[in-house]
Write a protein that holds these residues in place. Structure first.
Motif, PDB file in Angstrom:
ATOM      1  N   UNK A  89       0.828  -1.204   0.000  1.00 36.16           N
ATOM      2  CA  UNK A  89       0.000   0.000   0.000  1.00 36.16           C
ATOM      3  C   UNK A  89       0.857   1.246   0.000  1.00 36.16           C
ATOM      4  N   UNK A  90       0.325   2.313  -0.581  1.00 37.95           N
ATOM      5  CA  UNK A  90       1.072   3.563  -0.669  1.00 37.95           C
ATOM      6  C   UNK A  90       0.868   4.454   0.542  1.00 37.95           C
ATOM      7  N   UNK A  91      -0.339   4.463   1.116  1.00 37.50           N
ATOM      8  CA  UNK A  91      -0.631   5.369   2.218  1.00 37.50           C
ATOM      9  C   UNK A  91       0.006   4.876   3.510  1.00 37.50           C
ATOM     10  N   UNK A  92       0.549   5.816   4.246  1.00 40.82           N
ATOM     11  CA  UNK A  92       1.239   5.483   5.485  1.00 40.82           C
ATOM     12  C   UNK A  92       0.233   5.392   6.636  1.00 40.82           C
ATOM     13  N   UNK A  93       0.392   4.370   7.460  1.00 42.63           N
ATOM     14  CA  UNK A  93      -0.441   4.227   8.655  1.00 42.63           C
ATOM     15  C   UNK A  93       0.383   4.540   9.897  1.00 42.63           C
ATOM     16  N   UNK A  94      -0.160   5.414  10.758  1.00 39.76           N
ATOM     17  CA  UNK A  94       0.548   5.809  11.982  1.00 39.76           C
ATOM     18  C   UNK A  94       0.285   4.753  13.051  1.00 39.76           C
ATOM     19  N   UNK A 134       0.047  14.835  16.591  1.00 37.25           N
ATOM     20  CA  UNK A 134       1.367  14.675  15.979  1.00 37.25           C
ATOM     21  C   UNK A 134       1.299  13.722  14.790  1.00 37.25           C
ATOM     22  N   UNK A 135       0.533  12.653  14.971  1.00 39.56           N
ATOM     23  CA  UNK A 135       0.364  11.712  13.867  1.00 39.56           C
ATOM     24  C   UNK A 135      -0.333  12.340  12.676  1.00 39.56           C
ATOM     25  N   UNK A 136      -1.302  13.223  12.965  1.00 37.46           N
ATOM     26  CA  UNK A 136      -2.005  13.939  11.893  1.00 37.46           C
ATOM     27  C   UNK A 136      -1.017  14.701  11.019  1.00 37.46           C
ATOM     28  N   UNK A 137      -0.103  15.416  11.651  1.00 38.76           N
ATOM     29  CA  UNK A 137       0.842  16.233  10.899  1.00 38.76           C
ATOM     30  C   UNK A 137       1.749  15.357  10.030  1.00 38.76           C
ATOM     31  N   UNK A 138       2.210  14.254  10.591  1.00 39.38           N
ATOM     32  CA  UNK A 138       3.107  13.373   9.850  1.00 39.38           C
ATOM     33  C   UNK A 138       2.378  12.739   8.668  1.00 39.38           C
ATOM     34  N   UNK A 139       1.160  12.241   8.907  1.00 41.48           N
ATOM     35  CA  UNK A 139       0.405  11.599   7.829  1.00 41.48           C
ATOM     36  C   UNK A 139       0.045  12.619   6.749  1.00 41.48           C
ATOM     37  N   UNK A 140      -0.318  13.853   7.179  1.00 43.35           N
ATOM     38  CA  UNK A 140      -0.651  14.890   6.202  1.00 43.35           C
ATOM     39  C   UNK A 140       0.540  15.176   5.295  1.00 43.35           C
ATOM     40  N   UNK A 141       1.743  15.279   5.883  1.00 35.81           N
ATOM     41  CA  UNK A 141       2.936  15.517   5.077  1.00 35.81           C
ATOM     42  C   UNK A 141       3.228  14.335   4.157  1.00 35.81           C
ATOM     43  N   UNK A 142       3.037  13.117   4.697  1.00 40.92           N
ATOM     44  CA  UNK A 142       3.298  11.939   3.895  1.00 40.92           C
ATOM     45  C   UNK A 142       2.341  11.856   2.715  1.00 40.92           C
ATOM     46  N   UNK A 143       1.089  12.151   2.940  1.00 44.80           N
ATOM     47  CA  UNK A 143       0.110  12.056   1.856  1.00 44.80           C
ATOM     48  C   UNK A 143       0.300  13.179   0.837  1.00 44.80           C
TER      49      UNK A 143
END
Length: 423
Positions: A89-94, A134-143
């Motif tokens: 999968x491409x999307x990152x899971x926190x 914090x996870x929101x910010x990381x996932x937002x940047x990753x996506x």
């Protein structure tokens, strides 16, 4: 319901970074406590009571956030985390591990397994909100990065498709250009003309050729169009028509002298006609250098025009080398010009070499250019008695051995060799 402060969402579904949360714990009570808080903050919550069940959920639903207990029967939190990271999968899971462990060694083990963060049980709601934020910010940047990478991939795919289309067109154009030189070697009585044409790309701006309007008459040339690429290649196609060996009525170097009879024009006269034709073509800024020669095979009389082209070499049968030509301006550069004509006599066994500046301007390993002196040494180094095609092939091979590997062939390389062997 929680208070307004408790219902605050660090991102919530509207933010688009974390929507679905998977809670994994073998304690039903712990799952319920976490799920209630998460649902009150607006998240979609899925529960699993073991690592094995959680992996099946992840394969089907692809959660954005995983809250997993470390200590569970069967597959523990670390093993589940490794399995989660191994899913395609491409999307990152926190991934947040819930644990009573606080030792640095244990935390390092969790990070090695792929965990992003830790929460100590019992979980504090405020701390949980902060970790999710914090996870929101990381996932937002990753996506955002994934979206940009996807755009780049799509753009590269379109560019590759365009490149493949252009490449196919260029390969076909190369075949068409090669058709301008159908014969690499041809005999005219006892004499012979051999041709060499090596484009530095798919197509090039050099052209070589030969033609004969009748017994004891032969004309041959070496041409180098200014610039490179498609424009120069199109120019060679046009010039090839002006010097056609198969359509004498269109050949500007031939003059009709009776029904179906033609004679060779003097090279200077042919150059004048070619120059007029080139200058008359509106919208064309290109010009070309040319060495064009005619030979009387009965007498060995040679006539030559050198229009901006490198000085041809007369290779005498006794080993002497002479520079031929008197020099003139390139074809199509200026209107109302005259061209000087060089004349000499060849003896049986003498040869004339016309060549483009792809030889003399070849960049050597030292950074200098080969120039005329280097070409003379290269010619002298060729084995004696070589036939025309072998001589040209050996000359080109020797050139490739001395050229700079960092630059390679920067220009087209071409040559025409006339071997006079008497009537």
């Amino acid at each position: 319901m929680l208070s307004n402060d408790q219902s605050w969402s660090p991102g919530g579904p509207e933010a688009g970074s974390i929507r679905r949360v998977l809670v994994v714990d073998d304690s039903r009570l712990q799952r319920r406590i976490l799920s209630q808080s998460l649902k009150s903050w607006g998240f979609e919550v899925v529960e699993a009571e073991s690592g094995d069940e959680a992996i099946d959920v992840c394969r089907a639903l692809h959660p954005d956030l995983v809250l997993s207990d470390w200590m569970m029967p069967g597959m523990d939190g670390l093993e589940f985390c490794r399995a989660f990271r191994a899913l395609p999968g491409e999307d990152y899971g926190y991934f947040i591990l819930l644990t009573a462990k606080s030792e640095k060694v244990e935390i390092a083990r969790g990070l090695d397994a792929g965990a992003d963060d830790f929460l100590t049980k019992p979980v504090n709601p405020s701390e949980l909100r902060a970790r999710i934020s914090a996870g929101e910010r990381i996932i937002a940047m990753q996506r955002e990065l994934s979206d940009k990478n996807r755009v780049i991939r799509d753009t590269l795919d379109r560019l590759q498709a365009a490149y493949d289309s252009i490449d196919r067109d260029l390969m076909q154009a190369r075949k068409i250009q090669e058709s301008l030189v159908p014969d690499r070697v041809r005999k005219f009585g006892a004499s012979r003309v051999s041709l060499l044409l090596k484009p530095c790309g798919h197509i090039g701006g050099d052209l070589v050729g030969m033609f004969s309007p009748g017994a004891n008459q032969v004309g041959f040339y070496s041409i180098d169009v200014s610039g490179h690429g498609i424009t120069s290649a199109m120019m060679t196609a046009r010039i090839g028509g002006y010097l056609s060996g198969s359509h004498p009525d269109e050949n500007l170097a031939l003059q009709r002298c009776g029904e179906g009879q033609y004679r060779l024009r003097d090279p200077a006269e042919a150059a004048l006609l070619l120059n007029e034709r080139q200058v008359e073509d509106t919208g064309i800024d290109e010009y070309y250098t040319m060495a064009f020669a005619t030979a009387d095979l009965a007498s060995g009389r040679l006539k030559l025009v050198q229009a901006g082209h490198p000085h041809p070499l007369i290779l005498r049968r006794d080993g002497q080398v002479e520079l031929a030509g008197e020099g003139s301006v390139p074809i199509g550069l200026l209107a109302d010009v005259t061209f000087s004509q060089f004349e000499t006599s060849l003896q049986p066994g003498d040869r004339l070499l016309l060549y483009s500046d792809g030889f003399t301007e070849c960049r050597l390993r030292s950074g200098a250019m080969l120039e005329t002196a280097g070409l003379l040494e290269m010619v002298a180094g060729c084995p004696p008695g070589q036939s025309g095609p072998e001589f040209l092939d050996d000359l080109f091979w020797n050139l490739t051995q001395v050229m700079s590997p960092d630059h390679g062939m920067e220009d087209d390389v071409s040559a025409t060799l006339f071997e006079f062997n008497g009537p």
